[in-house]
Design a protein around this motif. Structure first.
Motif, PDB file in Angstrom:
ATOM      1  N   ILE A 148       0.847  -1.194   0.000  1.00  0.00           N
ATOM      2  CA  ILE A 148       0.000   0.000   0.000  1.00  0.00           C
ATOM      3  C   ILE A 148       0.884   1.246   0.000  1.00  0.00           C
ATOM      4  CG2 ILE A 148      -1.804   1.296   1.200  1.00  0.00           C
ATOM      5  CD1 ILE A 148      -2.570  -1.358   2.579  1.00  0.00           C
ATOM      6  N   PRO A 149       0.660   2.144  -0.947  1.00  0.00           N
ATOM      7  CA  PRO A 149       1.477   3.366  -1.009  1.00  0.00           C
ATOM      8  C   PRO A 149       0.976   4.441  -0.031  1.00  0.00           C
ATOM      9  CG  PRO A 149      -0.004   3.288  -2.868  1.00  0.00           C
ATOM     10  CD  PRO A 149      -0.225   2.025  -2.091  1.00  0.00           C
ATOM     11  N   PHE A 150       1.355   4.294   1.237  1.00  0.00           N
ATOM     12  CA  PHE A 150       0.984   5.276   2.252  1.00  0.00           C
ATOM     13  C   PHE A 150       1.904   6.488   2.170  1.00  0.00           C
ATOM     14  CE2 PHE A 150      -0.617   1.462   4.639  1.00  0.00           C
ATOM     15  CZ  PHE A 150      -1.935   1.873   4.735  1.00  0.00           C
ATOM     16  N   ILE A 151       1.356   7.649   2.510  1.00  0.00           N
ATOM     17  CA  ILE A 151       2.158   8.868   2.622  1.00  0.00           C
ATOM     18  C   ILE A 151       1.526   9.742   3.700  1.00  0.00           C
ATOM     19  CG2 ILE A 151       0.891  10.116   0.809  1.00  0.00           C
ATOM     20  CD1 ILE A 151       3.707  11.330   0.054  1.00  0.00           C
ATOM     21  N   ASN A 152       2.361  10.415   4.467  1.00  0.00           N
ATOM     22  CA  ASN A 152       1.847  11.319   5.481  1.00  0.00           C
ATOM     23  C   ASN A 152       1.209  12.522   4.803  1.00  0.00           C
ATOM     24  OD1 ASN A 152       2.088  13.754   7.393  1.00  0.00           O
ATOM     25  ND2 ASN A 152       2.412  12.001   8.736  1.00  0.00           N
ATOM     26  N   GLU A 153       0.063  12.941   5.308  1.00  0.00           N
ATOM     27  CA  GLU A 153      -0.675  14.048   4.698  1.00  0.00           C
ATOM     28  C   GLU A 153       0.105  15.365   4.714  1.00  0.00           C
ATOM     29  OE1 GLU A 153      -4.293  14.578   6.943  1.00  0.00           O
ATOM     30  OE2 GLU A 153      -3.201  15.072   8.772  1.00  0.00           O
TER      31      GLU A 153
ATOM     32  N   ASN B  86       7.767  10.986  -5.834  1.00  0.00           N
ATOM     33  CA  ASN B  86       8.724   9.873  -5.769  1.00  0.00           C
ATOM     34  C   ASN B  86       8.015   8.568  -5.432  1.00  0.00           C
ATOM     35  OD1 ASN B  86      10.954  11.443  -6.379  1.00  0.00           O
ATOM     36  ND2 ASN B  86      11.429  11.869  -4.249  1.00  0.00           N
ATOM     37  N   ILE B  87       7.140   8.605  -4.438  1.00  0.00           N
ATOM     38  CA  ILE B  87       6.449   7.385  -4.006  1.00  0.00           C
ATOM     39  C   ILE B  87       5.472   6.891  -5.069  1.00  0.00           C
ATOM     40  CG2 ILE B  87       4.876   6.395  -2.287  1.00  0.00           C
ATOM     41  CD1 ILE B  87       6.166   8.306  -0.238  1.00  0.00           C
ATOM     42  N   ILE B  88       4.686   7.793  -5.645  1.00  0.00           N
ATOM     43  CA  ILE B  88       3.693   7.374  -6.640  1.00  0.00           C
ATOM     44  C   ILE B  88       4.389   6.792  -7.879  1.00  0.00           C
ATOM     45  CG2 ILE B  88       3.306   9.492  -7.993  1.00  0.00           C
ATOM     46  CD1 ILE B  88       0.257   8.945  -7.567  1.00  0.00           C
ATOM     47  N   SER B  89       5.565   7.314  -8.204  1.00  0.00           N
ATOM     48  CA  SER B  89       6.320   6.771  -9.337  1.00  0.00           C
ATOM     49  C   SER B  89       6.891   5.397  -9.008  1.00  0.00           C
ATOM     50  CB  SER B  89       7.462   7.714  -9.715  1.00  0.00           C
ATOM     51  OG  SER B  89       6.939   8.935 -10.173  1.00  0.00           O
ATOM     52  N   LYS B  90       7.363   5.221  -7.780  1.00  0.00           N
ATOM     53  CA  LYS B  90       7.977   3.949  -7.380  1.00  0.00           C
ATOM     54  C   LYS B  90       6.932   2.841  -7.252  1.00  0.00           C
ATOM     55  CE  LYS B  90      10.373   4.188  -3.584  1.00  0.00           C
ATOM     56  NZ  LYS B  90      11.002   4.014  -2.267  1.00  0.00           N
ATOM     57  N   LYS B  91       5.773   3.138  -6.683  1.00  0.00           N
ATOM     58  CA  LYS B  91       4.750   2.116  -6.442  1.00  0.00           C
ATOM     59  C   LYS B  91       3.965   1.740  -7.691  1.00  0.00           C
ATOM     60  CE  LYS B  91       5.205   1.425  -1.976  1.00  0.00           C
ATOM     61  NZ  LYS B  91       5.245   0.154  -1.300  1.00  0.00           N
ATOM     62  N   LYS B  92       3.879   2.635  -8.661  1.00  0.00           N
ATOM     63  CA  LYS B  92       3.247   2.369  -9.962  1.00  0.00           C
ATOM     64  C   LYS B  92       1.781   1.931  -9.881  1.00  0.00           C
ATOM     65  CE  LYS B  92       7.626   1.352 -12.078  1.00  0.00           C
ATOM     66  NZ  LYS B  92       8.561   0.390 -12.516  1.00  0.00           N
TER      67      LYS B  92
END
Length: 157
Positions: free
Chosen positions: A42-47, A56-62
């Protein structure tokens, strides 16, 4: 007689699904939990993260989506690659924005026991590609993410 024997033994849809997962009825009985992406994926990110980190995360998790959480690890929103693209057209410096500035608050979430076909119907109606998944009535605690590709890959209609 056969139905009475099944009832006596407590044989139910879940038992049938486990015994015949590849059959047409077994596919219809698949739940969201059977197909969801679990914790590590799950691509979690702090708000409160900046958009540079989000990119960076959205590109890595695809997966084309991020699940925004607060410091208590509760789900506060969802951000999609489409939202990021639209925000970059409106804002000169996207990287200065925070995730919470452009995320959709209170994302649509389904209970893990929801039939996958029902989840697909929700996605279709709302014109979205991902759903947060929760357990029981705890909608703010995301335990999984269901992407439309997971459903279509399982041949659910």
């Amino acid at each position: 007689l056969a139905v009475a024997a099944l009832n006596k033994k407590g044989f139910n849809n879940k038992n049938f699904k486990n015994l015949h997962p590849k059959g047409s009825l077994g596919k219809q009985l698949k739940t969201t939990e059977d197909l969801m992406i679990t914790k590590k994926g799950i691509p979690f990110i702090n708000e409160n993260s900046n958009m540079k980190n989000a990119l960076n995360i959205i590109s890595k998790k695809k997966l084309g989506v991020l699940v925004a959480i607060d410091k208590k690890k509760l789900t506060t929103g969802i951000i999609t690659d489409g939202q990021i693209r639209r925000s970059s057209q409106k804002n000169n410096d996207l990287k200065k924005l925070l995730v919470k500035d452009i995320m959709t608050k209170n994302p649509i979430s389904v209970e893990k026991e929801t039939l996958a076909s029902k989840s697909l119907s929700i996605m279709s109606d709302k014109k979205i590609t991902s759903l947060c998944v929760h357990k029981n009535k705890n909608r703010k605690k995301t335990i999984g993410l269901l992407h439309i590709h997971n459903i279509l890959g399982a041949d659910i209609h």
